[in-house]
Design a protein around this motif. Structure first.
Motif, short mmCIF file in Angstrom:
data_model
loop_
_atom_site.label_atom_id
_atom_site.label_comp_id
_atom_site.label_asym_id
_atom_site.label_seq_id
_atom_site.Cartn_x
_atom_site.Cartn_y
_atom_site.Cartn_z
N ASN A 246 -15.22 11.44 0.75
CA ASN A 246 -13.87 11.22 -0.09
C ASN A 246 -14.03 10.45 -1.35
O ASN A 246 -13.24 9.92 -1.77
N ALA B 271 -18.66 0.63 -9.69
CA ALA B 271 -17.58 1.12 -9.94
C ALA B 271 -17.51 1.58 -11.26
O ALA B 271 -18.36 1.28 -12.01
N SER C 198 0.78 -1.01 -0.12
CA SER C 198 -0.09 0.17 0.00
C SER C 198 0.72 1.10 0.09
O SER C 198 1.86 1.32 0.88
N THR C 199 0.64 2.20 -0.85
CA THR C 199 1.80 3.40 -1.00
C THR C 199 1.25 4.10 0.41
O THR C 199 2.12 4.98 0.75
N ASN C 200 -0.08 4.26 0.92
CA ASN C 200 -0.33 4.79 2.08
C ASN C 200 0.39 4.33 3.23
O ASN C 200 1.24 5.06 4.17
N LYS D 213 -18.52 4.68 -8.62
CA LYS D 213 -17.34 5.29 -7.95
C LYS D 213 -16.25 5.12 -8.98
O LYS D 213 -15.76 4.15 -9.34
N GLY E 226 -11.29 7.13 -4.99
CA GLY E 226 -11.39 7.38 -3.31
C GLY E 226 -10.32 8.13 -3.00
O GLY E 226 -9.22 7.94 -3.34
N ARG F 282 -11.41 -1.24 5.17
CA ARG F 282 -11.79 -1.72 3.79
C ARG F 282 -10.49 -1.82 2.81
O ARG F 282 -9.39 -1.11 2.93
N ASN G 32 -9.72 4.86 -10.91
CA ASN G 32 -9.88 3.74 -12.00
C ASN G 32 -9.63 4.62 -13.44
O ASN G 32 -10.38 5.24 -13.79
N TRP H 238 -9.04 -1.42 -1.28
CA TRP H 238 -9.00 -0.92 -2.52
C TRP H 238 -8.57 -1.72 -3.48
O TRP H 238 -7.33 -2.19 -3.49
N GLU H 239 -9.40 -2.23 -4.41
CA GLU H 239 -8.92 -3.29 -5.42
C GLU H 239 -8.69 -2.61 -6.68
O GLU H 239 -9.36 -1.76 -7.18
N GLN I 140 -0.90 -2.55 -6.06
CA GLN I 140 -0.99 -2.79 -4.53
C GLN I 140 -1.40 -3.95 -3.96
O GLN I 140 -2.71 -4.53 -4.65
N ARG J 66 -5.59 -0.03 0.70
CA ARG J 66 -6.66 0.29 1.74
C ARG J 66 -7.64 1.41 1.42
O ARG J 66 -7.47 2.23 0.73
N GLY J 67 -8.75 0.96 1.94
CA GLY J 67 -9.80 2.07 1.87
C GLY J 67 -9.98 2.45 3.23
O GLY J 67 -9.09 2.15 4.22
N ARG J 68 -11.13 3.02 3.61
CA ARG J 68 -11.19 3.74 5.05
C ARG J 68 -11.77 2.45 5.83
O ARG J 68 -12.27 1.54 5.46
C1 BT5 Z 1 -11.63 4.87 -0.31
O1 BT5 Z 1 -12.06 4.09 0.96
O2 BT5 Z 1 -12.64 5.31 -1.33
C2 BT5 Z 1 -10.25 5.22 -0.40
C3 BT5 Z 1 -9.52 4.69 -1.45
C4 BT5 Z 1 -7.86 5.03 -1.46
C5 BT5 Z 1 -7.23 4.22 -2.21
C6 BT5 Z 1 -5.73 4.77 -2.49
S1 BT5 Z 1 -4.83 3.94 -3.59
C7 BT5 Z 1 -3.57 4.70 -3.04
C8 BT5 Z 1 -3.32 4.79 -1.66
N1 BT5 Z 1 -2.86 3.65 -1.03
C9 BT5 Z 1 -3.72 2.65 -0.37
O3 BT5 Z 1 -3.51 1.67 0.33
N2 BT5 Z 1 -5.01 3.42 -0.34
C10 BT5 Z 1 -4.97 4.58 -1.25
P1 BT5 Z 1 -13.74 4.01 1.15
O4 BT5 Z 1 -14.50 4.92 1.17
O5 BT5 Z 1 -13.50 3.05 2.55
O6 BT5 Z 1 -14.18 2.96 0.01
C11 BT5 Z 1 -13.76 1.62 0.01
C12 BT5 Z 1 -14.83 0.60 -0.86
O7 BT5 Z 1 -14.76 1.18 -2.45
C13 BT5 Z 1 -14.60 -0.72 -0.89
O8 BT5 Z 1 -15.11 -1.42 0.36
C14 BT5 Z 1 -15.24 -1.10 -2.28
O9 BT5 Z 1 -16.59 -1.16 -1.85
C15 BT5 Z 1 -15.12 0.10 -3.15
N3 BT5 Z 1 -13.98 -0.26 -3.99
C16 BT5 Z 1 -12.85 -0.85 -3.85
N4 BT5 Z 1 -12.06 -0.69 -4.92
C17 BT5 Z 1 -12.61 0.08 -5.80
C18 BT5 Z 1 -12.24 0.66 -7.14
N5 BT5 Z 1 -11.26 0.18 -7.75
N6 BT5 Z 1 -13.06 1.54 -7.81
C19 BT5 Z 1 -14.43 1.80 -6.98
N7 BT5 Z 1 -14.71 1.22 -6.05
C20 BT5 Z 1 -14.05 0.54 -4.92
#
Ligand code: BT5
Length: 268
Positions: free
Chosen positions: A120, A168, A33-35, A128, A131, A66, A153, A68-69, A57, A61-63
């Motif tokens: 966010n 997405a 994860s870059t974070n 979406k 994020g 969760r 994306n 991030w795929e 990655q 990570r998401g929030r």
């Molecule tokens: C976010 O969290 O939207 C924050 C995403 C941040 C990702 C970046 S990538 C670079 C940096 N390094 C990291 O490790 N993370 C950051 P949240 O609001 O919690 O949304 C997460 C949710 O979005 C997941 O539970 C999925 O439902 C959905 N999701 C996952 N991957 C997605 C994608 N590629 N496109 C759209 N939705 C996605």
């Protein structure tokens, strides 16, 4: 694995020809994860402005734990390190300015302007596109570092995974334009720098929050707010000067500083 690094005289020029704040960019083919990487670098004393960007990655990570795929090469996956002189209550403004900058950069390169869903999300319609994840490393008495990660994306190699296919969207799908990662990153970094410098005074902070308010798709929407210990419904009513959401719950406005927002569609 670090595939290349800027910093040996090849740093991008910043605004007005000075050195760019976000000029030290570490590029990875693959990383967890870059974070996570930048938070560790911050704890080791890395300076403000360090950037990490990855093709892939393994544990994006998401929030709230969760994930991030994103398939390798499909997305912008980048994080930046701030050492802001802001109160803890003002830190959400870093997510605000990053969202504004990311949306503007998408528009500049694709012609599609994503909507900003509090807190966010970058959205195209109800899907979406990207994020933002801000994570702080808090020292005992002050904020020592904040890492802001951005995932957008761009073009997926195949079908979106089943769990994302209805929620997405990619920038290519939304605009018909294949946007390359590095020009998008360059644009975001220079726009974030401009906005970050304006966070240094109260007027600049208020102006950024006001701009976000004008562009936030959550306002005027029926919403369900999902917090760790409570869920409630209301109407997105306002954004305060720290970027927080005010929800009209009938008798009063409730301030939301963290949580998930579901936009409820009116029943026809
Ligand atoms: C976010 O969290 O939207 C924050 C995403 C941040 C990702 C970046 S990538 C670079 C940096 N390094 C990291 O490790 N993370 C950051 P949240 O609001 O919690 O949304 C997460 C949710 O979005 C997941 O539970 C999925 O439902 C959905 N999701 C996952 N991957 C997605 C994608 N590629 N496109 C759209 N939705 C996605």
């Amino acid at each position: 694995m670090v595939s290349s690094m800027a910093g040996d005289g090849a740093r991008p020029r910043g605004l007005g020809g000075g050195e760019a704040l976000f000029g030290d960019i570490r590029r990875f083919d693959s990383i967890d994860s870059t974070n996570r990487y930048l938070l560790d670098e911050a704890r080791r004393g890395a300076p403000e402005g360090l950037v990490a960007v990855a093709d892939h990655q393994g544990a994006g990570r998401g929030r709230l734990g969760r994930t991030w795929e994103a398939p390798a090469g499909s997305s912008l996956l980048a994080s930046v390190l701030f050492r802001p002189e802001l109160d803890a209550s003002q830190l959400h403004l870093l997510t605000v300015i990053s969202g504004l900058a990311a949306a503007d950069a998408c528009f500049e390169l694709s012609g599609v302007m994503p909507g900003l869903k509090w807190p966010n999300d970058l959205m195209v319609g109800h899907r979406k596109l990207g994020g933002i994840l801000a994570e702080a490393d808090l020292a005992p008495s002050a904020v020592s570092a904040v890492v802001v990660g951005i995932g957008i994306n761009l073009s997926w190699p195949g079908e979106l995974p089943a769990d994302l296919s209805s929620t997405a969207v990619t920038l290519e799908e939304a605009s018909g334009v294949v946007v390359k990662r590095d020009p998008l990153l360059d644009s975001i970094l220079s726009l974030v720098e401009l906005r970050y410098r304006r966070l240094g005074d109260p007027w600049g902070r208020a102006a950024q929050a006001t701009e976000y308010k004008a562009r936030c798709t959550t306002l005027g929407q029926a919403v369900r707010i999902e917090m760790a210990d409570e869920t409630f419904t209301g109407t997105g009513a306002d954004i305060d000067n720290e970027g927080h959401l005010l929800v009209d719950v009938g008798m009063c406005l409730r301030k939301v500083t963290a949580g998930d927002v579901v936009h409820l569609r009116p029943i026809a």
